[in-house]
Write a protein that holds these residues in place. Structure first.
Motif, short mmCIF file in Angstrom:
data_model
loop_
_atom_site.label_atom_id
_atom_site.label_comp_id
_atom_site.label_asym_id
_atom_site.label_seq_id
_atom_site.Cartn_x
_atom_site.Cartn_y
_atom_site.Cartn_z
N GLU B 91 69.00 15.23 35.79
CA GLU B 91 69.05 15.30 34.32
C GLU B 91 70.51 15.26 33.85
OE1 GLU B 91 67.30 17.65 36.06
OE2 GLU B 91 65.26 16.97 35.66
N SER B 92 70.80 14.32 32.98
CA SER B 92 72.14 14.23 32.39
C SER B 92 72.02 13.45 31.07
CB SER B 92 73.09 13.50 33.32
OG SER B 92 72.78 12.12 33.32
N SER B 93 73.14 13.33 30.38
CA SER B 93 73.09 12.65 29.08
C SER B 93 72.74 11.17 29.23
CB SER B 93 74.43 12.81 28.36
OG SER B 93 75.46 12.32 29.20
N SER B 95 70.36 10.14 31.41
CA SER B 95 69.00 10.02 31.98
C SER B 95 68.14 9.16 31.09
CB SER B 95 68.34 11.41 32.06
OG SER B 95 69.03 12.23 32.95
N LEU B 97 64.57 8.37 29.45
CA LEU B 97 63.55 9.31 28.98
C LEU B 97 62.16 8.68 29.08
CD1 LEU B 97 65.36 10.73 25.80
CD2 LEU B 97 65.36 11.64 28.13
N LEU B 99 58.67 9.07 27.35
CA LEU B 99 58.03 9.67 26.15
C LEU B 99 58.87 10.82 25.61
CD1 LEU B 99 54.28 9.67 27.30
CD2 LEU B 99 55.36 8.11 25.68
N GLY B 100 60.18 10.62 25.60
CA GLY B 100 61.07 11.58 24.97
C GLY B 100 61.62 12.66 25.88
N LEU B 101 61.23 12.65 27.16
CA LEU B 101 61.68 13.72 28.07
C LEU B 101 62.25 13.11 29.35
CD1 LEU B 101 58.63 16.15 27.75
CD2 LEU B 101 60.94 16.61 26.93
N PRO B 102 63.21 13.80 30.02
CA PRO B 102 63.64 13.32 31.32
C PRO B 102 62.48 13.36 32.32
CG PRO B 102 64.63 15.45 30.80
CD PRO B 102 63.94 14.99 29.58
N ARG B 104 61.50 14.51 35.30
CA ARG B 104 60.85 15.69 35.90
C ARG B 104 60.19 16.56 34.83
NH1 ARG B 104 64.35 18.98 39.97
NH2 ARG B 104 65.77 19.15 38.20
N ALA B 105 60.82 16.64 33.66
CA ALA B 105 60.20 17.40 32.57
C ALA B 105 58.94 16.70 32.09
CB ALA B 105 61.19 17.56 31.42
N VAL B 108 56.02 17.48 34.26
CA VAL B 108 55.47 18.82 33.99
C VAL B 108 54.65 18.81 32.69
CG1 VAL B 108 56.09 21.19 33.34
CG2 VAL B 108 57.26 20.07 35.24
N ILE B 109 55.25 18.32 31.61
CA ILE B 109 54.58 18.41 30.31
C ILE B 109 53.37 17.49 30.23
CG2 ILE B 109 54.84 18.02 27.82
CD1 ILE B 109 56.35 20.47 28.70
N TYR B 110 53.57 16.22 30.57
CA TYR B 110 52.47 15.26 30.40
C TYR B 110 51.50 15.26 31.59
CZ TYR B 110 55.65 13.68 26.75
OH TYR B 110 56.48 13.65 25.66
#
Lengths: 504, 157
Positions: B91-93, B95, B97, B99-102, B104-105, B108-110
């Motif tokens: 994860e960095s600036s 990265s 995205l 659906l709006g997330l890096p 690995r996130a 987890v979310i989706y």
């Protein structure tokens, strides 16, 4: 974790006492009074008072269940936790993807059918019927009552905090006003008033959550822009475990998923559905409703983080200021008013459920466990409702640390005492009375011992291990072990009607 | 007890015992165990699926078509948690995205947070009459309820 769950009671919300907020707050209370008067006229028996005459429709039950499943934590403490811990904090709400359907498969059908076959009205009733044991019913009733004491005091204090923020009346008066309104509808209309107030309150919470989520996304330029901003300043925040350890995040997921099967405020609702066949759509509707209400939890947490790191919002005095700071500085005041009323709604909704369950335990379960029946359960139910509410309000006036301690063990205590005996026991005929009682006592003892030791600073768990998780795992293992050890000596075969319900 | 129910009980017990081992390892090492999260990442989803199967087993029919959604969600959860543990922290600036997330996130979310919502409640609704509760089942229970009420009334008098 536990410190975060009771965060609402520990924080002084900034004053929102402005004409628009007060007006919306007064309108909110007026609707509650109206619903309560209507419900009181329809409450004539103990069955009406404790399980709404088993006559609640699917949509009303779903919205009410969503309403009691989230507390003020979802609106204040939760977003603050996301702001602090990043993505790790969402492991508390991620289980919502599986908990409702898990509850439906494991408990909903069997509890609703037990209500049909036996006319049961409480959770200890179900445990008593399953094991044909007054002792099991009594022990589970005591465990729930102890958990309720903690939850009620915490909710009463949370109400005081929110009402003080809305009306500026002071914390003490806030507690009495909040508890007075909740008591009025709990004592007059019982769970019927509670359910329809929950429907109103749940709708309010859903609307407020969606509006705030959309507002945050619009203000920030979308989720992608929020992520880009955070990644520039604090990439760890958006790593899969956030600022928690992997075990801590996974522990949240475990406790808040498996533990959901032991939460009486949600499980008790299964008795109330008018037509058991309507359970078909219940998990889907409830999950969707819960996701809507939890949008604020995630949206405000990450949104405020992005606004603060980019300098668009001043650094917060404490994480719990995330929601109030955003609302009072960046959103239209009517939206702020809706959310503040939504928080009051969440605390009242939870308090009403616990008051009702506590009254049922005192007037119904404990007398049955002692081999007696209360003659007029409705009248005594109302009297005990008043006693519980007043006791909670008085306790809430005590020191914040004491109230925080009481609130800490509620969730874990319900999970560790009820998941094995109720959730597993209703689905496994090999479970024995000895196994059920042992597991309830194990959960009760371990939760209280570990939380007390932690409160007195005698012991500190390493990151990732919590008293709730340890107590639930221990009580489940004791349940299986004792059931297997005592399976040959079981004194009573399972009653035919209970057996049918377990096999369907 | 049917084979499916017995298997669910055993798997539930073993998964809970395994979670206990993970906590034990964390306690002994004062939170420094590198093994504990790996154990929990596998045992926690298995325990949840096991208790769902225990609830979904019907008489001697087992879980029928529900095996597919249960297997799918178990896989999603285990793979999701393991991916979060295995994939390198990138994860960095800069990265990209999802659906709006890096990445690995987003997993987890989706993956863990959203995919099961689409699968399990729909599977529950689609198999409700055959696997959970039919009108005939309800009538059988109601008949027992009426019989119980009559017996109670007789014993009261």
């Amino acid at each position: 974790m536990t410190e975060r769950v009771i965060a609402l009671t520990q924080t002084a919300l900034p004053s929102a006492a402005q004409p628009a907020v007060i007006t919306v707050g007064l309108l909110y209370f007026a609707v509650i009074v109206g619903i309560s008067v209507w419900a009181a006229r329809r409450t004539r028996t103990a069955n009406d008072f404790f399980v709404a005459g088993k006559g609640i429709g699917l949509v009303a039950l779903t919205v009410a269940s969503v309403s009691v499943s989230v507390s003020g934590f979802a609106f204040i403490g939760g977003p603050g936790f996301v702001y602090t811990a990043g993505l790790g904090a969402v492991y508390i709400v991620l289980p919502a993807a599986v908990t409702n359907v898990m509850g439906a498969w494991v408990l909903a059908k069997r509890m609703r059918l037990l209500g049909e076959a036996r006319g049961l009205i409480t959770i200890p009733d179900a445990i008593g019927a399953r094991y044909d044991s007054r002792a099991a019913q009594g022990v589970s009733a005591i465990a729930i009552l102890i958990g309720i004491i903690g939850y009620m005091a915490t909710n009463a204090l949370a109400m005081g905090v929110v009402i003080n923020a809305i009306f500026g009346v002071g914390l003490g008066w806030g507690i009495w006003i909040g508890m007075g309104v909740t008591l009025a509808y709990s004592a007059s209309g019982g769970i019927l008033a509670g359910i329809y107030n929950d429907v109103f309150q749940g709708t309010l919470m859903g609307i407020a959550s969606v509006l705030v989520f959309v507002f945050v996304l619009k203000l920030a330029g979308g989720l992608g822009a929020i992520s880009q901003t955070i990644l520039q300043h604090d990439p760890l925040f958006l790593s899969p475990w956030g600022k928690l350890t992997p075990l801590a995040a996974l522990s949240f997921f475990f406790v808040f998923s498996m533990g959901s099967l032991g939460q009486p405020q949600a499980v008790h609702k299964y008795y109330m559905l008018r037509d058991p066949l309507q359970l078909k759509w219940y998990p889907l509707l409830k999950t969707l409703g819960l996701i809507l209400v939890l949008l604020l939890y995630f949206g405000v947490g990450v949104g405020v983080k992005a606004f603060v790191v980019s300098g668009r919002l001043a650094p917060l005095a404490s994480p719990d200021q995330a929601t109030p700071a955003l609302l009072l500085t960046a959103t239209p005041i009517v939206l702020a008013a809706l959310v503040f009323s939504g928080v009051a709604a969440a605390t009242m909704s939870a308090a009403n459920s616990f008051i009702n369950i506590g009254a049922a335990i005192v007037t119904h379960d404990l007398p049955i466990a002692l081999g007696r029946r209360v003659k007029n359960e409705l009248r005594w139910g109302r009297a005990v409702t008043i006693l519980i509410a007043v006791a909670a309000a008085i306790t809430a006036q005590q020191s914040g640390a004491m109230v925080a301690f009481l609130g800490i063990f509620g969730w874990g205590l319900f999970a560790s005492t009820l998941v094995p005996a109720l959730a597993v026991g209703l689905n496994w005929q090999g479970a024995t009375t000895a196994g059920a009682i042992s597991s309830i006592l194990t959960g009760l003892f371990i939760t209280l011992a570990l939380e007390t030791a932690s409160y007195l600073k005698l012991f500190k768990f390493p990151a990732g291990v919590t008293a709730s998780a340890v107590a639930m795992v221990a009580s489940l293992l004791v349940f299986f072990a004792v059931s297997w050890l005592t399976s040959r000596g079981r004194d009573q075969p399972i009653a035919e009607d209970v057996k049918l319900v377990m096999e369907l | 007890m049917t084979r499916a129910r017995r298997a669910a009980v055993v798997v539930l017990f073993v998964s809970i015992a395994t979670i206990a081992i993970a906590y034990g390892a964390a306690l002994v090492t004062r939170g420094a165990s590198t093994l504990a999260p790996w154990i929990a990442a596998i045992a926690v989803p298995i325990s949840l699926i096991a208790i769902m199967i225990l609830g979904a087993v019907r008489g001697d029919k087992g879980i029928g078509r529900l095996g597919i959604p249960f297997g799918f969600v178990a896989l999603i959860l285990i793979v999701g948690f393991l991916a979060a543990l295995i994939l390198p922290a990138t994860e960095s600036s800069t990265s990209s995205l999802w659906l709006g997330l890096p990445m690995r996130a987003a997993i987890v979310i989706y993956g863990i947070g959203v995919l099961p919502i689409i699968v399990l409640p729909v599977a529950y609704a689609l198999t409700f009459e055959t696997q959970t509760l039919s009108a005939q089942d309800l009538e059988r229970v109601r008949e027992l309820g009426r019989s119980n009420a009559r017996n109670q009334a007789q014993s009261d008098t």
